[in-house]
Write a protein that holds these residues in place. Structure first.
Motif, short mmCIF file in Angstrom:
data_model
loop_
_atom_site.label_atom_id
_atom_site.label_comp_id
_atom_site.label_asym_id
_atom_site.label_seq_id
_atom_site.Cartn_x
_atom_site.Cartn_y
_atom_site.Cartn_z
N PRO A 32 12.08 -6.90 2.18
CA PRO A 32 12.25 -5.48 1.85
C PRO A 32 11.12 -4.66 2.45
N ASN A 33 11.48 -3.46 2.94
CA ASN A 33 10.42 -2.60 3.48
C ASN A 33 9.56 -2.11 2.32
N PRO A 34 8.41 -1.50 2.59
CA PRO A 34 7.49 -1.13 1.50
C PRO A 34 8.11 -0.26 0.41
N LYS A 35 8.90 0.74 0.79
CA LYS A 35 9.46 1.63 -0.23
C LYS A 35 10.47 0.89 -1.11
N ILE A 36 11.29 0.03 -0.53
CA ILE A 36 12.25 -0.76 -1.31
C ILE A 36 11.49 -1.74 -2.20
N ALA A 37 10.44 -2.36 -1.68
CA ALA A 37 9.63 -3.29 -2.49
C ALA A 37 9.00 -2.58 -3.68
N GLU A 38 8.51 -1.36 -3.48
CA GLU A 38 7.94 -0.58 -4.58
C GLU A 38 9.02 -0.22 -5.60
N PHE A 39 10.19 0.13 -5.11
CA PHE A 39 11.32 0.46 -5.99
C PHE A 39 11.70 -0.75 -6.85
N ILE A 40 11.80 -1.92 -6.25
CA ILE A 40 12.11 -3.15 -7.00
C ILE A 40 11.04 -3.41 -8.05
N ALA A 41 9.78 -3.26 -7.66
CA ALA A 41 8.67 -3.48 -8.62
C ALA A 41 8.79 -2.51 -9.80
N ALA A 42 9.16 -1.26 -9.52
CA ALA A 42 9.31 -0.28 -10.60
C ALA A 42 10.47 -0.66 -11.53
N LEU A 43 11.57 -1.14 -10.96
CA LEU A 43 12.69 -1.60 -11.80
C LEU A 43 12.26 -2.76 -12.69
N LEU A 44 11.49 -3.68 -12.12
CA LEU A 44 11.07 -4.85 -12.89
C LEU A 44 9.96 -4.52 -13.89
N ARG A 45 9.27 -3.40 -13.71
CA ARG A 45 8.33 -2.95 -14.74
C ARG A 45 9.10 -2.38 -15.93
N ARG A 46 10.26 -1.78 -15.65
CA ARG A 46 11.08 -1.19 -16.71
C ARG A 46 11.81 -2.26 -17.51
N TRP A 47 12.40 -3.23 -16.81
CA TRP A 47 13.13 -4.33 -17.46
C TRP A 47 12.71 -5.64 -16.82
N PRO A 48 12.67 -6.72 -17.60
CA PRO A 48 12.25 -8.01 -17.05
C PRO A 48 13.29 -8.58 -16.09
N ASP A 49 12.84 -9.55 -15.30
CA ASP A 49 13.74 -10.23 -14.38
C ASP A 49 14.74 -11.10 -15.14
N ILE A 50 15.72 -11.61 -14.46
CA ILE A 50 16.87 -12.28 -15.07
C ILE A 50 16.49 -13.47 -15.96
N GLU A 51 15.39 -14.12 -15.66
CA GLU A 51 14.99 -15.31 -16.43
C GLU A 51 14.50 -14.97 -17.84
N GLU A 52 14.18 -13.72 -18.09
CA GLU A 52 13.59 -13.33 -19.35
C GLU A 52 14.60 -12.63 -20.26
N GLU A 53 14.37 -12.78 -21.56
CA GLU A 53 15.24 -12.14 -22.55
C GLU A 53 15.19 -10.62 -22.39
N GLY A 54 16.33 -9.99 -22.53
CA GLY A 54 16.41 -8.54 -22.44
C GLY A 54 16.67 -8.02 -21.04
N SER A 55 16.77 -8.91 -20.06
CA SER A 55 17.02 -8.48 -18.70
C SER A 55 18.44 -7.94 -18.55
N PRO A 56 18.60 -6.79 -17.86
CA PRO A 56 19.94 -6.26 -17.61
C PRO A 56 20.51 -6.72 -16.26
N TRP A 57 19.72 -7.48 -15.49
CA TRP A 57 20.11 -7.85 -14.13
C TRP A 57 21.01 -9.07 -14.14
N SER A 58 21.91 -9.14 -13.18
CA SER A 58 22.76 -10.32 -13.09
C SER A 58 22.36 -11.19 -11.90
N SER A 59 21.26 -10.84 -11.22
CA SER A 59 20.69 -11.71 -10.19
C SER A 59 19.18 -11.46 -10.15
N SER A 60 18.46 -12.46 -9.70
CA SER A 60 17.01 -12.42 -9.70
C SER A 60 16.49 -11.29 -8.82
#
Length: 119
Positions: free
Chosen positions: A43-71
């Motif tokens: 991912p380019n820097p802006k997309i990488a920052e965007f992903i990091a911001a999403l994962l700060r809001r909600w945990p990744d798929i391995e963790e309870e409470g994750s809304p994501w359906s892929s890692s």
């Protein structure tokens, strides 16, 4: 199955038909790399920052409470990201994704029929 959104860095399409053309070109590029056995671009820097911001809001798929359906929220490839959201969480999460994309100056396309560019 999951709720999909495409996020990319670039100029916002000026018409409803144009996002489909952009998405087809992105898909053709990704499919070509896949068929040649190549890995996606990091991912380019802006997309990488965007992903990091999403994962700060909600945990990744391995963790309870994750809304994501892929890692990692989905599939990143250079200036693009396909976000995969679990059904049942799509309203809350897609609203946040679309709003965050706007903050980051990214284009957000909701892949569900009848949705299109957001916000």
């Amino acid at each position: 199955m999951s709720y999909h959104m495409r996020i990319w860095e670039g100029k916002r399409p000026s018409s409803a038909a144009h996002p489909d053309e952009v998405l087809l070109r992105m898909g053709d590029l990704a499919d070509g790399r896949y068929l040649r056995g190549e890995d996606p671009d990091p991912p380019n820097p802006k997309i990488a920052e965007f992903i990091a911001a999403l994962l700060r809001r909600w945990p990744d798929i391995e963790e309870e409470g994750s809304p994501w359906s892929s890692s990692g929220t989905g599939y990143a490839d250079g200036p693009t990201l396909t976000v995969h959201i679990q059904w049942g969480r799509e309203e809350e999460v897609s609203e946040f994704v679309a709003g965050l994309a706007m903050v980051y100056g990214l284009v957000c396309y909701d892949c569900q029929p009848g949705r299109g560019l957001r916000p």
